[in-house]
Design a protein around this motif. Sequence first.
Motif, short mmCIF file in Angstrom:
data_model
loop_
_atom_site.label_atom_id
_atom_site.label_comp_id
_atom_site.label_asym_id
_atom_site.label_seq_id
_atom_site.Cartn_x
_atom_site.Cartn_y
_atom_site.Cartn_z
N PRO A 273 65.27 -21.62 21.21
CA PRO A 273 66.39 -21.54 20.27
C PRO A 273 67.38 -22.69 20.42
O PRO A 273 67.96 -23.13 19.42
N GLU A 274 67.55 -23.20 21.65
CA GLU A 274 68.46 -24.34 21.84
C GLU A 274 67.89 -25.60 21.18
O GLU A 274 68.64 -26.39 20.58
N TRP A 275 66.58 -25.80 21.30
CA TRP A 275 65.93 -26.92 20.60
C TRP A 275 66.14 -26.80 19.11
O TRP A 275 66.49 -27.77 18.43
N ALA A 276 65.93 -25.60 18.57
CA ALA A 276 66.08 -25.39 17.13
C ALA A 276 67.52 -25.59 16.69
O ALA A 276 67.77 -26.16 15.62
N GLU A 277 68.48 -25.14 17.50
CA GLU A 277 69.89 -25.28 17.14
C GLU A 277 70.28 -26.73 16.90
O GLU A 277 71.00 -27.05 15.95
N ARG A 278 69.79 -27.63 17.74
CA ARG A 278 70.15 -29.05 17.59
C ARG A 278 69.65 -29.63 16.27
O ARG A 278 70.22 -30.59 15.74
N ILE A 279 68.61 -29.03 15.71
CA ILE A 279 68.03 -29.55 14.47
C ILE A 279 68.61 -28.84 13.25
O ILE A 279 69.09 -29.48 12.30
N CYS A 280 68.57 -27.51 13.25
CA CYS A 280 68.92 -26.76 12.04
C CYS A 280 70.39 -26.39 11.95
O CYS A 280 70.88 -26.03 10.86
N GLY A 281 71.12 -26.45 13.07
CA GLY A 281 72.54 -26.13 13.04
C GLY A 281 72.86 -24.66 13.23
O GLY A 281 74.03 -24.28 13.26
N VAL A 282 71.85 -23.83 13.36
CA VAL A 282 72.07 -22.39 13.59
C VAL A 282 72.21 -22.17 15.09
O VAL A 282 71.35 -22.60 15.87
N PRO A 283 73.27 -21.51 15.56
CA PRO A 283 73.45 -21.30 16.99
C PRO A 283 72.26 -20.58 17.63
O PRO A 283 71.65 -19.68 17.02
N ALA A 284 71.94 -20.97 18.86
CA ALA A 284 70.82 -20.35 19.57
C ALA A 284 71.01 -18.85 19.70
O ALA A 284 70.05 -18.07 19.62
N SER B 243 79.17 -9.18 -0.68
CA SER B 243 78.17 -8.23 -0.20
C SER B 243 78.27 -8.11 1.31
O SER B 243 79.06 -8.79 1.97
N LYS B 244 77.43 -7.26 1.88
CA LYS B 244 77.36 -7.07 3.33
C LYS B 244 76.30 -7.95 3.97
O LYS B 244 75.96 -7.77 5.14
N ILE B 245 75.77 -8.89 3.22
CA ILE B 245 74.69 -9.74 3.74
C ILE B 245 75.18 -10.58 4.91
O ILE B 245 76.28 -11.15 4.89
N GLU B 246 74.36 -10.67 5.94
CA GLU B 246 74.64 -11.52 7.10
C GLU B 246 74.18 -12.94 6.78
O GLU B 246 72.99 -13.20 6.66
N TYR B 247 75.14 -13.84 6.65
CA TYR B 247 74.83 -15.21 6.20
C TYR B 247 74.94 -16.18 7.36
O TYR B 247 75.88 -16.11 8.17
N HIS B 248 73.99 -17.14 7.41
CA HIS B 248 74.03 -18.21 8.39
C HIS B 248 73.66 -19.53 7.72
O HIS B 248 72.69 -19.59 6.95
N ALA B 249 74.43 -20.56 8.00
CA ALA B 249 74.17 -21.88 7.41
C ALA B 249 73.05 -22.59 8.16
O ALA B 249 73.01 -22.60 9.39
N CYS B 250 72.14 -23.19 7.39
CA CYS B 250 70.99 -23.90 7.96
C CYS B 250 70.80 -25.20 7.20
O CYS B 250 70.85 -25.23 5.97
N ARG B 251 70.58 -26.29 7.91
CA ARG B 251 70.44 -27.60 7.26
C ARG B 251 69.16 -27.65 6.40
O ARG B 251 68.12 -27.10 6.79
N PRO B 252 69.23 -28.33 5.25
CA PRO B 252 68.04 -28.44 4.40
C PRO B 252 66.88 -29.11 5.13
O PRO B 252 67.06 -30.07 5.89
#
Length: 809
Positions: A334-345, A256-265
């Motif tokens: 976003p930088e704080w969140a990136e360190r936790i969830c793995g999604v780039p800021a 599909s054309k879905i924009e996918y991003h990996a995020c830690r559980p």
Amino acid sequence: MERRSFLKMSAALSAAATVTGCNSSSKDVEEVVPDEGATEEVVSWSACLCNCGSNCPLKVFSKDGKIVRIENEVFGDDSFGNHQIRPCARGRSNRKRVYNPDRVLYPMKRVGTRGAGEFQRISWEQAISEIGDKLKGIYDTYGTRSVYYQYQSGAYYDLNGSSTWRRLLNCMGGYLGYYGSYSSAQVSRMYPIIYGSNARSTMLESHNSDLCLFFGFNPLEIRQSGSGEGYEFAQIKNSVKTILFDCRYSDTVAGSKIEYHACRPGTDAALISGIAYHLITNGMINEAFLRDKCYGFRAEEAIPEKGLAALPYERSYEAYILGVGELDSIAKTPEWAERICGVPASTIRSVAEQLYAAKAPYIVAGYGLNRQANGEHNVWASAALCSLLGAVGKRGTNTGHMPNSRNNLSSPGFPSVSGNEQAKISVFTWPDAIRNGKDMTAFKDGVQLPSDELDENGDGKLNADIKAIINFAGNTLINQHSDCFATAELLADESLCELIVVSENHMTPSAKFADYLLPDSSWLEKDDVANQSYSAGSMSYITAMTAAIEPLGECRGTYDVCAALAEVMGVGAEFSEGKSYPEWLKEYYETLVAPQDEIMPATLEEFQQTGLVKKFNPLSESHCGLYGYVNNGGELNTRSGKIELFSHEVDFMNKNWIKPDYVVGLHIPPIPAYIVTWEGYEDSSPEIQDYPLQLAGHHTKGRTHSSFHSVQWLREAVMDAVWVNPKDADGFADGDWVIVESLRGKIKVRAKVTNRVMPGVTSMPQGAWFSPNGDVDEGGCINTLTAYRPSPIAKANPQHTNRVRIYKA
């Protein structure tokens, strides 16, 4: 449908993704092929009643008393809105489910230890007499709270299912109830706090959206029937921009054309906090909506008439996001969140800006987010994101909840009888009620009690232990519960729970723990009524189920079993009201189902001849969650009367409820904050340092939870394997047998080494059947690995919060 055709169809569906009384053979039952030309085929209607949310109608063809094939209905021209209801591979495999070698065919009584699966065949007369006497004795000795009707989701009948067993137990005065479900207990507990109800939009409402944002939502696998929510999303998946965060590249994303991003559980609240920071600091929030429709975004004045004290700014949601609140001094950048969830800021900022630019963003948090140790706050964060954008109650938007179905046809289930017992426990905490229910309390265990049993602070004790369990069409006795080895040990102790009655079609892991195992007739062997269930999209339908064949062996329907037990226990007249099952079925349909709409046939006979009635519910304001509140004014049924971004009710819990010793971070913060959890990504506890990988579960097309696991066709079509990223495949290769180990146990399963799961995370299909051999579960049941640690508010299952290690078997 034959095996070759079935496997071809299953391959096409998956193309986007690469004992006594029971036949215990592992091979398919050898079905008798009808003589050519012996008789004409007979067509009947049934339904697939598993817990996928659709109850798809099945057109069943039989010949000489044998089911020969299953097809879908073909009413209508199949244009959207008049589309056919097409069962998936599971629905089409129902012939194999009926003739499966593990069918329970006769009443049985346990002769070995619980869990050993050792039974002797007994007569129905003996089974009814002994169960009735023992169950009545437990009622007389211990009271109504000692009898527990266990959560089940394996058979969604109207008259031969859960409501029938509950009617029987209510005739005895009642039983210990439960609240919540293994699927959605956390979100079902939180949304009434946030919104005053489980408010949400339909999937069809997304057709009015210009941007879909999904957190762990996988509609094309969990809602895959030909009329359900997956089908409705499929209509727009390539035309409406969709962004999906998940730890696994699911079939919803593939092709599909879905924009996918990996995020830690378990880190979704951190991700959403990073999005919120960018929205707030860049003036991208809906100030008017937050002021007029929400409570707790900033400081609030006291509301004496509602008993609410003033809320200082430092306790507000905005203060938490900006890092100036009472919980911590960390800005949720976003930088704080990136360190936790793995999604780039940079991705977090991009998503925030796309949300701001959208006219009607449709936001969904999948139920996987709520089945975490911090699940309540994950789903609260998704609701908060909707409010920041003003994307609630506006056409094309949602509330953050999973979509619902706006049905315009319904059927209520067996008429109830009022019982006197009001106490309830969380659906997940029944093991504690077996061990020491007498000391379970409201503040420690979330027990719900009548007001006259609570003290001045609102606390109270259950004061009863579970002594009898009734399990109908449910595998939560062992397989779908957490920590299978510990649960098996608990159930094996007959000095605690004295009676376990299981009514089942198949020799499931839970069936092996029965003291009495009763053979329930299958979906294709009963006359009944079935509605469309809870997630069939906007195509409502009701099926007239008529038995395609006589029940195999000595299988019986639930009504007949409960009526016989009622006679033994002295409540026969109250239960049956002097009516046979055919009389009940006729009265039920003609008085409670048929009058609701003129398209319904007036009599049961006409309905059974028709087989199926369906009616589409086109888009309207009713499809949009909270449309009335947002557009027409009024108050919500919350403490503040508004959408709550701060909850005084949760604040009370935080101050008064007892904090379990396994909690490693915040306990119950009164705002949608990110919580560090035990065995989460950030847990640095010494005992799990040798368990580096996070483990979550996922749904597959080959099972509905644990239903259909023993259908060999489906096992061939969809392989059970632990998904591992190549960076984490240390010492084993794709296809190797591996051991997956947690602090609770070990399982043996094949490895699927793939980039479709993010590094540091593993994922397994849930629902495989527990099959212990020594200290290793060779059945590959994920719940051998999961922890029995109830979540903070709902006291529910955290079965996606796990740390494991994997090595070659």
